[in-house]
Design an enzyme around this catalytic site. Structure first.
Site, PDB file in Angstrom:
ATOM      1  N   MET A 257       0.821  -1.206   0.000  1.00 61.52           N
ATOM      2  CA  MET A 257       0.000   0.000   0.000  1.00 61.52           C
ATOM      3  C   MET A 257       0.858   1.260   0.000  1.00 61.52           C
ATOM      4  O   MET A 257       0.722   2.137   0.850  1.00 61.52           O
ATOM      5  CB  MET A 257      -0.931  -0.012   1.215  1.00 61.52           C
ATOM      6  CG  MET A 257      -1.974  -1.122   1.190  1.00 61.52           C
ATOM      7  SD  MET A 257      -3.087  -1.010  -0.240  1.00 61.52           S
ATOM      8  CE  MET A 257      -3.984   0.491   0.178  1.00 61.52           C
TER       9      MET A 257
ATOM     10  N   HIS B  39       4.222   5.256   2.068  1.00 58.89           N
ATOM     11  CA  HIS B  39       3.056   4.460   2.435  1.00 58.89           C
ATOM     12  C   HIS B  39       1.793   5.310   2.412  1.00 58.89           C
ATOM     13  O   HIS B  39       1.798   6.478   2.808  1.00 58.89           O
ATOM     14  CB  HIS B  39       3.235   3.844   3.829  1.00 58.89           C
ATOM     15  CG  HIS B  39       2.368   2.656   4.059  1.00 58.89           C
ATOM     16  ND1 HIS B  39       1.013   2.760   4.317  1.00 58.89           N
ATOM     17  CD2 HIS B  39       2.645   1.322   4.049  1.00 58.89           C
ATOM     18  CE1 HIS B  39       0.501   1.555   4.464  1.00 58.89           C
ATOM     19  NE2 HIS B  39       1.471   0.658   4.303  1.00 58.89           N
ATOM     20  N   HIS B  40       0.714   4.697   1.934  1.00 62.95           N
ATOM     21  CA  HIS B  40      -0.557   5.411   1.807  1.00 62.95           C
ATOM     22  C   HIS B  40      -1.080   5.877   3.162  1.00 62.95           C
ATOM     23  O   HIS B  40      -1.920   6.783   3.240  1.00 62.95           O
ATOM     24  CB  HIS B  40      -1.592   4.499   1.137  1.00 62.95           C
ATOM     25  CG  HIS B  40      -2.548   5.223   0.245  1.00 62.95           C
ATOM     26  ND1 HIS B  40      -2.993   6.490   0.513  1.00 62.95           N
ATOM     27  CD2 HIS B  40      -3.146   4.856  -0.914  1.00 62.95           C
ATOM     28  CE1 HIS B  40      -3.844   6.872  -0.435  1.00 62.95           C
ATOM     29  NE2 HIS B  40      -3.943   5.899  -1.315  1.00 62.95           N
ATOM     30  N   ALA B  41      -0.611   5.276   4.253  1.00 68.49           N
ATOM     31  CA  ALA B  41      -1.029   5.735   5.576  1.00 68.49           C
ATOM     32  C   ALA B  41      -0.543   7.149   5.865  1.00 68.49           C
ATOM     33  O   ALA B  41      -1.093   7.839   6.725  1.00 68.49           O
ATOM     34  CB  ALA B  41      -0.510   4.785   6.648  1.00 68.49           C
TER      35      ALA B  41
ATOM     36  N   VAL C  56      -0.015   9.634   3.316  1.00 65.01           N
ATOM     37  CA  VAL C  56      -0.474  10.643   2.365  1.00 65.01           C
ATOM     38  C   VAL C  56      -1.561  10.085   1.468  1.00 65.01           C
ATOM     39  O   VAL C  56      -1.678   8.886   1.268  1.00 65.01           O
ATOM     40  CB  VAL C  56       0.679  11.122   1.457  1.00 65.01           C
ATOM     41  CG1 VAL C  56       1.703  11.906   2.224  1.00 65.01           C
ATOM     42  CG2 VAL C  56       1.316   9.940   0.748  1.00 65.01           C
TER      43      VAL C  56
END
Length: 465
Positions: A22, A136-138, A140
Site C-alpha cells: 500500500m 506508504h498510503h497511511a 499521504v
C-alpha cells in the site's frame, strides 16, 4: 499525547498483506545539468528533510490494540537507508527503467522504520537522472503525496534557501505509556467504550457482524455493486510482483476534446482509459458484447485546497465514485458522452462513496475489527470494481531540483488484491502523465495498454473540429 493515526490512515496499514503493498509514489526524470548528480541530491534531501517532519517518524502499535497506532520520532533514523542509489544497464532505455521500477514497487516498506524510500537512478539515456519515490498510503493521499517534492523541487532553477534543521528525536514512548494514552482517549470519547469492551471480550460474533455491515454498506453505495462482475483479464489472481508502464500525452489535447464535447478534463481522462481498455481487451481476443462495461473506482480528494502542494497537512481525506466505462462502445465521442453523463449524475445525486465506508471501516469498531474489515474489502475488491483510476492535478509550470529541470512526473498507485492494473494520472507542465501499476504475471503486456492510452486520446482528438 501521541499523534494517533486516523481510522482511515490506519486502514491502509491493515489492508496491506503479502500480495498488496500500500505505497504511493512517483517516477520523475530530470534533464542533465552540471552539478546535478546523486551525491548532490543525497545532500539536498538531508538538508531539507525538516520540511516534512513525518518522514522522520515511524508507526508504533498500541499494546493489546487498545487504540489506533501512533506516530513517534525514530531515534535511530538513518537517511542512508531511505535514500538509495541504483543504475541502469546501457543503453538506459525507458523499458529498462520500467523494469527496475516494477521490481522496486514489489517490495513492501519496512514497518519498523519511517514509511518511505527514494531511489536515485543513474544511467538513463541522454544523461538524464530518474528519481523513484515510495511513501506508504497511511502517510499521504494523492494530493499530499507530493510532500516529498518539498524536499527536492523548486519553482525556479535557483535553489531556494533552506532553513537550518535542528531536529532532535523525542523520546520514544514505552508500551505502557501508549496503552495508557489509548485508554484516556477512549474515556474522552465515551461512545467508543462499548467497542473497547467488545474487543476485550473477543466477541467473534461482534466482529463478524461488523464486517458484514461494512461490506453491505460498500455494496449499497452508488450503483449497486452487486451487479459488478469480474472482468477478465482485469480481475485475476495476483501475486506480489509488479510491472510498470507509462504514457505521456499533451494536456492541450485533453482540453481541446473537453472544449469540443463538454464535460471536464477528468471526464476526458476516463474516456481515454475506456478507449484504451477496449483496444487492449480486443488485442487479447476478449469478447465485447453490447452490455460489456468495466467498473472503475475513481477516488476524489476532498481535502481543503487552500494550501499549496507540499505545505498541507498529511493524512487522507478521500471520497470516490463508481463509474461504468463503456468499453463495448466503438464511437469515441459516445464513450465520452456516457462517461460525462455518469459523472454528472454522481455529482447531482451526491453519491460519492465515503472512504471510511469504502476501505472497510465500521465507524465505531475497535482497531481489531478495522483491520479485519480493511483486509476483507481489499481481498474482495474485484466484487466492487474492476480497475482503479485516480487523477490528481499537478503543477502547471516546470519544477527544478538543484537547477535541473524535471521533465516527467509519473504517478505510482497501489494495486489491490485481484486487480491486474491500477492507473494513476497526474498533469505537469503541459502534459498528462499516466502511470500504470500492474501485476507481473496477470499483465505481461502492460506496455500495450500504455500505448493504447496514447492511441485512444488521438482517436478523440481526431473528432475535434
Amino acid at each position: 499525547m501521541p499523534d494517533r493515526l486516523s481510522p482511515l490512515d490506519a486502514s491502509f496499514l491493515y489492508a496491506e498483506h503479502d500480495t498488496a503493498a500500500m505505497h504511493v509514489g512517483g517516477v520523475m526524470t530530470f534533464e542533465p545539468r552540471e552539478g546535478f548528480d546523486v551525491d548532490a541530491l543525497v545532500a539536498l534531501i538531508g538538508q531539507r528533510l525538516g520540511l516534512v517532519p513525518r518522514y522522520r517518524q515511524k508507526v508504533r502499535e498500541v499494546p493489546g490494540r487498545l487504540g489506533l497506532p501512533v506516530w513517534v520520532d525514530d531515534p535511530e533514523f538513518d537517511l542512508a537507508y531511505h535514500v538509495r542509489r541504483s543504475a541502469l544497464a546501457a543503453p538506459g532505455t525507458e523499458e529498462v527503467l520500467h523494469e527496475l521500477v516494477g521490481r522496486l514497487l514489489s517490495r513492501q516498506l519496512d514497518r519498523s522504520r519511517p514509511l518511505w524510500e527514494i531511489y536515485l537512478v543513474e544511467g538513463l539515456a541522454d544523461g538524464r537522472l530518474a528519481v523513484v519515490t515510495k511513501t506508504h498510503h497511511a502517510m499521504v493521499d494523492g494530493l499530499a503525496s507530493v510532500d516529498i517534492g518539498a524536499v527536492l523541487l523548486d519553482l525556479t532553477p535557483e535553489p531556494r534557501a533552506t532553513p537550518d534543521d535542528d531536529w532532535r528525536p523525542a523520546r520514544e514512548p514505552w508500551g505502557l505509556e501508549l496503552a495508557a494514552s489509548a485508554v484516556i482517549d477512549t474515556l474522552r470519547r465515551p461512545q467508543l467504550a462499548l467497542d473497547v469492551t467488545g474487543r476485550i471480550l473477543g466477541d467473534v460474533r461482534y466482529a463478524a457482524t461488523a464486517i458484514g455491515r461494512t461490506v453491505e454498506a460498500a455494496l449499497d453505495t452508488g450503483r449497486t455493486a452487486a451487479r459488478t462482475r469480474p472482468v477478465h483479464p482485469l480481475n485475476a489472481v495476483t501475486g506480489s510482483q509488479r510491472r510498470y508502464g507509462t504514457a505521456r500525452t499533451p494536456l492541450a489535447d485533453h482540453r481541446a476534446v473537453r472544449r469540443a464535447h463538454g464535460g471536464t478534463v477528468n471526464d476526458v481522462v476516463l474516456a481515454v482509459v475506456a478507449g484504451a481498455l477496449r483496444s487492449w481487451m480486443i488485442s487479447r481476443g476478449e469478447p465485447l458484447t453490447h452490455g460489456t462495461t468495466v467498473r472503475a473506482l475513481v477516488p476524489v480528494s476532498v481535502r481543503a485546497r487552500s494550501g499549496t502542494a507540499g505545505t498541507g497537512s498529511a493524512g487522507n481525506s478521500i471520497s470516490a465514485y463508481f463509474v461504468d466505462l463503456p468499453v463495448a462502445e466503438e464511437d469515441p465521442v459516445a464513450r465520452l458522452s456516457a462517461v460525462r453523463g455518469a459523472m454528472e449524475a454522481h455529482k447531482r445525486g451526491g453519491r460519492a462513496v465515503g472512504a471510511a465506508r469504502l476501505i472497510g471501516l465500521v465507524g465505531l469498531a475497535p482497531p481489531v475489527v478495522h483491520s479485519l474489515a480493511a483486509r476483507l474489502t481489499s481481498q474482495y475488491s474485484s466484487q466492487l470494481y474492476n480497475v482503479l483510476i485516480t487523477n490528481v492535478p499537478g503543477p502547471p509550470r516546470p519544477l527544478y531540483a538543484l537547477g535541473a529541470r524535471m521533465i516527467d512526473m509519473f504517478p505510482v498507485v497501489p494495486l489491490a488484491g485481484g486487480q491486474a492494473v491500477a492507473i494513476g494520472v497526474t498533469s505537469y507542465d503541459g502534459a498528462m502523465h499516466y502511470g500504470l501499476t500492474a501485476d507481473r504475471d496477470a499483465m505481461p503486456d502492460v506496455a500495450v495498454l500504455a500505448g493504447a492510452l496514447r492511441d485512444a486520446l488521438a482517436e478523440l482528438v481526431a473528432t475535434v473540429p
